[in-house]
Design a protein around this motif. Structure first.
Motif, PDB file in Angstrom:
ATOM      1  N   ALA A 133      14.320   4.866  33.637  1.00 23.10           N
ATOM      2  CA  ALA A 133      15.326   5.665  34.342  1.00 23.10           C
ATOM      3  C   ALA A 133      14.665   6.696  35.249  1.00 23.10           C
ATOM      4  N   GLU A 134      13.619   7.336  34.767  1.00 25.40           N
ATOM      5  CA  GLU A 134      12.909   8.329  35.575  1.00 25.40           C
ATOM      6  C   GLU A 134      12.282   7.680  36.810  1.00 25.40           C
ATOM      7  N   LYS A 135      11.701   6.505  36.635  1.00 21.94           N
ATOM      8  CA  LYS A 135      11.087   5.798  37.766  1.00 21.94           C
ATOM      9  C   LYS A 135      12.143   5.432  38.804  1.00 21.94           C
ATOM     10  N   ILE A 136      13.234   4.817  38.387  1.00 23.05           N
ATOM     11  CA  ILE A 136      14.265   4.366  39.324  1.00 23.05           C
ATOM     12  C   ILE A 136      14.966   5.565  39.984  1.00 23.05           C
ATOM     13  N   ALA A 137      15.191   6.625  39.229  1.00 22.92           N
ATOM     14  CA  ALA A 137      15.833   7.815  39.785  1.00 22.92           C
ATOM     15  C   ALA A 137      14.984   8.468  40.870  1.00 22.92           C
ATOM     16  N   SER A 138      13.686   8.220  40.862  1.00 22.17           N
ATOM     17  CA  SER A 138      12.795   8.851  41.844  1.00 22.17           C
ATOM     18  C   SER A 138      12.922   8.253  43.245  1.00 22.17           C
ATOM     19  N   PHE A 139      13.650   7.148  43.377  1.00 21.34           N
ATOM     20  CA  PHE A 139      13.782   6.468  44.668  1.00 21.34           C
ATOM     21  C   PHE A 139      15.136   6.734  45.310  1.00 21.34           C
ATOM     22  N   ASP A 140      15.143   6.690  46.644  1.00 23.26           N
ATOM     23  CA  ASP A 140      16.366   6.842  47.420  1.00 23.26           C
ATOM     24  C   ASP A 140      16.986   5.494  47.777  1.00 23.26           C
ATOM     25  N   GLY A 141      16.198   4.432  47.744  1.00 20.41           N
ATOM     26  CA  GLY A 141      16.660   3.091  48.072  1.00 20.41           C
ATOM     27  C   GLY A 141      15.652   2.083  47.571  1.00 20.41           C
ATOM     28  N   PHE A 142      15.990   0.798  47.758  1.00 25.01           N
ATOM     29  CA  PHE A 142      15.161  -0.257  47.178  1.00 25.01           C
ATOM     30  C   PHE A 142      15.075  -1.491  48.064  1.00 25.01           C
ATOM     31  N   VAL A 143      13.975  -2.208  47.890  1.00 24.68           N
ATOM     32  CA  VAL A 143      13.842  -3.580  48.342  1.00 24.68           C
ATOM     33  C   VAL A 143      13.480  -4.358  47.087  1.00 24.68           C
ATOM     34  N   ILE A 144      14.279  -5.361  46.760  1.00 22.10           N
ATOM     35  CA  ILE A 144      14.010  -6.169  45.575  1.00 22.10           C
ATOM     36  C   ILE A 144      13.425  -7.499  46.018  1.00 22.10           C
ATOM     37  N   VAL A 145      12.253  -7.810  45.472  1.00 23.94           N
ATOM     38  CA  VAL A 145      11.589  -9.089  45.710  1.00 23.94           C
ATOM     39  C   VAL A 145      11.911  -9.983  44.518  1.00 23.94           C
ATOM     40  N   THR A 146      12.569 -11.102  44.787  1.00 27.82           N
ATOM     41  CA  THR A 146      13.020 -11.942  43.682  1.00 27.82           C
ATOM     42  C   THR A 146      12.823 -13.430  43.949  1.00 27.82           C
ATOM     43  N   PRO A 147      12.411 -14.160  42.924  1.00 28.05           N
ATOM     44  CA  PRO A 147      12.471 -15.608  43.018  1.00 28.05           C
ATOM     45  C   PRO A 147      13.886 -16.052  42.656  1.00 28.05           C
ATOM     46  N   GLU A 148      14.147 -17.315  42.865  1.00 26.00           N
ATOM     47  CA  GLU A 148      15.391 -17.909  42.380  1.00 26.00           C
ATOM     48  C   GLU A 148      15.037 -18.824  41.220  1.00 26.00           C
ATOM     49  N   TYR A 149      15.612 -18.539  40.073  1.00 27.64           N
ATOM     50  CA  TYR A 149      15.428 -19.393  38.888  1.00 27.64           C
ATOM     51  C   TYR A 149      16.768 -20.019  38.548  1.00 27.64           C
ATOM     52  N   ASN A 150      16.833 -21.328  38.565  1.00 28.36           N
ATOM     53  CA  ASN A 150      18.051 -22.044  38.170  1.00 28.36           C
ATOM     54  C   ASN A 150      19.294 -21.517  38.880  1.00 28.36           C
TER      55      ASN A 150
END
Length: 186
Positions: free
Chosen positions: A69-86
């Motif tokens: 929670a502390e890590k995620i709260a420290s950001f103002d926005g995100f880029v999520i890098v994701t594979p596609e599984y099934n």
């Protein structure tokens, strides 16, 4: 300075995502309109969701949840890098997202996906999840094909057009992140 977290959403050994996330971070780090940090889910060792209360209550009891929670709260926005599984989101990424609630809210998110069909079906699922978490998902995305952007399905070599797609995605994430700043200040 606006701070954007680049979340590497695969924890799989030998994953292609590490090269992709490093590429995203390398290009993003050249910008001067935001700071970027690579967040590797493999470094956070989150078990399957083990909190007694729903995340929307914000009553995190586990030390790993509090650190996350502390890590995620420290950001103002995100880029999520994701594979596609099934045809969907990797379990580790969905689990990490499900641990939290308020820490995601009123933040922009963009997606860089990869897979046989560019990971687009995983991103469609992530867009629904983002909406529930009160995140603003941007339209632009990077959809990397295992056939065109990887040599032998494992060595990352993106075609030139992917750089432009990433630039557009980062532009939108930063613009929306800045536009949402007044909502995060309350």
């Amino acid at each position: 300075m606006t701070k954007i977290g680049i979340i590497l959403g695969s924890t799989r050994p030998g994953r292609n995502g590490e090269a992709v996330a490093c590429w995203v971070h390398e290009i993003a780090a050249q910008r001067t309109d935001a700071e970027f940090e690579l967040v590797d889910l493999a470094d956070h060792k989150l078990p399957l969701l083990d909190e007694a209360y729903p995340p929307s209550m914000g009553q995190y009891a586990q030390p790993h949840t509090q650190a996350w929670a502390e890590k995620i709260a420290s950001f103002d926005g995100f880029v999520i890098v994701t594979p596609e599984y099934n045809r969907s989101v990797p379990g580790a990424l969905k689990n990490a997202i499900d641990f939290l609630y308020a820490e995601w809210a009123n933040k922009a998110v963009g997606f860089v996906s990869y897979g046989a069909t560019g990971g687009t079906r995983a991103v469609e699922h992530l867009r629904l999840i983002a909406g529930e978490l009160q995140m603003a998902d941007v339209r632009s995305q990077v959809a990397l094909s295992l056939f065109n952007d990887f040599e032998s399905f494992s060595t990352f070599k993106p075609i030139d057009a992917q750089h432009d797609a990433l630039t557009a995605t980062l532009d939108q994430v930063i613009a929306w992140t800045n536009a949402l700043a007044p909502l995060r200040s309350h």
